[in-house]
Design a protein around this motif. Sequence first.
Motif, PDB file in Angstrom:
ATOM      1  N   SER A 143       0.960  -1.183  -0.028  1.00  7.61           N
ATOM      2  CA  SER A 143       0.468  -0.167  -0.337  1.00  7.61           C
ATOM      3  C   SER A 143       0.846   1.359  -0.052  1.00  7.61           C
ATOM      4  O   SER A 143       0.542   2.375  -0.429  1.00  7.61           O
ATOM      5  N   TYR A 174      -6.631  -0.339  -1.356  1.00  4.09           N
ATOM      6  CA  TYR A 174      -8.180  -1.555  -0.412  1.00  4.09           C
ATOM      7  C   TYR A 174      -7.705  -2.599  -1.336  1.00  4.09           C
ATOM      8  O   TYR A 174      -7.064  -2.477  -2.486  1.00  4.09           O
ATOM      9  N   SER A 175      -7.383  -3.629  -0.273  1.00 11.63           N
ATOM     10  CA  SER A 175      -6.979  -5.079  -0.652  1.00 11.63           C
ATOM     11  C   SER A 175      -7.806  -6.158  -0.278  1.00 11.63           C
ATOM     12  O   SER A 175      -8.670  -6.186   0.282  1.00 11.63           O
ATOM     13  N   THR A 176      -8.012  -6.907  -0.901  1.00  8.25           N
ATOM     14  CA  THR A 176      -8.860  -8.353  -1.313  1.00  8.25           C
ATOM     15  C   THR A 176      -8.767  -9.284  -1.726  1.00  8.25           C
ATOM     16  O   THR A 176      -7.429  -9.356  -2.473  1.00  8.25           O
ATOM     17  N   ASP A 177      -8.676 -10.727  -1.579  1.00  6.35           N
ATOM     18  CA  ASP A 177      -8.389 -11.693  -1.861  1.00  6.35           C
ATOM     19  C   ASP A 177      -8.812 -12.430  -3.544  1.00  6.35           C
ATOM     20  O   ASP A 177      -9.972 -11.707  -3.870  1.00  6.35           O
ATOM     21  N   TYR A 178      -9.015 -12.961  -3.840  1.00  7.72           N
ATOM     22  CA  TYR A 178      -9.153 -13.638  -4.660  1.00  7.72           C
ATOM     23  C   TYR A 178      -9.277 -14.890  -5.749  1.00  7.72           C
ATOM     24  O   TYR A 178      -7.449 -15.640  -5.292  1.00  7.72           O
ATOM     25  N   SER A 179     -10.071 -14.911  -6.434  1.00  2.00           N
ATOM     26  CA  SER A 179      -9.835 -16.907  -6.782  1.00  2.00           C
ATOM     27  C   SER A 179     -10.755 -16.901  -7.932  1.00  2.00           C
ATOM     28  O   SER A 179     -11.189 -16.185  -9.039  1.00  2.00           O
ATOM     29  N   PHE A 200      -1.921  -7.228  -8.585  1.00  4.06           N
ATOM     30  CA  PHE A 200      -2.071  -9.016  -8.258  1.00  4.06           C
ATOM     31  C   PHE A 200      -0.192  -8.957  -8.059  1.00  4.06           C
ATOM     32  O   PHE A 200       0.044  -8.882  -8.703  1.00  4.06           O
ATOM     33  N   THR A 201      -1.072  -9.954  -6.861  1.00  4.39           N
ATOM     34  CA  THR A 201       0.387 -10.229  -5.603  1.00  4.39           C
ATOM     35  C   THR A 201       0.335 -11.704  -6.395  1.00  4.39           C
ATOM     36  O   THR A 201      -0.839 -12.130  -7.040  1.00  4.39           O
ATOM     37  N   TYR A 232      -4.871  -5.916  -4.889  1.00  5.02           N
ATOM     38  CA  TYR A 232      -4.846  -3.834  -4.061  1.00  5.02           C
ATOM     39  C   TYR A 232      -5.378  -2.852  -5.467  1.00  5.02           C
ATOM     40  O   TYR A 232      -4.809  -3.102  -6.742  1.00  5.02           O
ATOM     41  N   ASP A 252      -1.249 -13.748  -3.838  1.00  4.75           N
ATOM     42  CA  ASP A 252      -2.672 -14.064  -3.474  1.00  4.75           C
ATOM     43  C   ASP A 252      -3.633 -12.404  -3.008  1.00  4.75           C
ATOM     44  O   ASP A 252      -4.637 -13.089  -2.001  1.00  4.75           O
ATOM     45  N   ARG A 253      -2.858 -11.507  -3.470  1.00  6.54           N
ATOM     46  CA  ARG A 253      -4.695 -10.831  -3.076  1.00  6.54           C
ATOM     47  C   ARG A 253      -4.671  -9.812  -4.183  1.00  6.54           C
ATOM     48  O   ARG A 253      -3.250  -9.574  -5.148  1.00  6.54           O
TER      49      ARG A 253
END
Length: 260
Positions: A102, A198-203, A137-138, A143, A140-141
């Motif tokens: 961030s 803001y960060s969140t997961d993705y799948s 994108f990393t 941003y 696992d997250r």
Amino acid sequence: MGFFKNILFGESLNAYCASNKGNKRGNNEDNFYLDGMTLAEGSDGTKDILHKSKMAYNGFTYYAVFDGMGGGDFGEIASLTAAKASEEWLKDKRRIDASGISFSLEKMCGYINERVFKAGTDLGAYQMGTTMASFFFTNDRVYVCNIGDSKAFRYRKGDLVQLSKDHVLSSDYYHSKPSLSQYLGADPEELRLEPYIYSTDYSAGDYFLLCSDGLTDMVSESDVADVLAANDLCEKKVQRLIDLALNAGGTDNITVILVE
């Protein structure tokens, strides 16, 4: 442990992008950054749907949409400068702290802001700037980092959620659309830059959408959700979004990045 933790398996990121000058504008003041690709100077838009693919665990991936302001060439130069500045900043991976992404994105916004402000000053522009909506994108997250009113969404299991925050002032009698309270290209001594992060997961199965207001001013969120829900290839989804905006009037430039 290195830049990002090493994992053997990860999701594949497929990103699709299109940009169109719309039905009313004389030129395209939008631009984008698609993991190394930007819209060429003087281009009215993309001829075909652009596609970039990358394994999510392979370092980081960055996508962004820029909507230039200032009118005519100034808006086009602002968004192009921002796209190029993004590429310049990202080339040096040492600038990205894996333990403080961030903060790294805040510094990136400051760098882009200075570049756009300098370009406007060199041109003698009274006010030249651009919005930005982006995904970082990393493995696992993801941003979200945005400035202005270009938008970022996530579509997951039937729900479309705006992940970005609009930086706008309250509208008044003279302006049907609110003015921006934040933008890239502002004088650093007059405006404190405050990007929303803001960060969140993705799948697997998620869709992440970036767009300029040429889409969202013309197409409702429910219609966007319907397009993303359709059993179509992503290329067709992107083209459908562009077509909906054009058919609704296409009063502004339209740029879309869709990541699956």
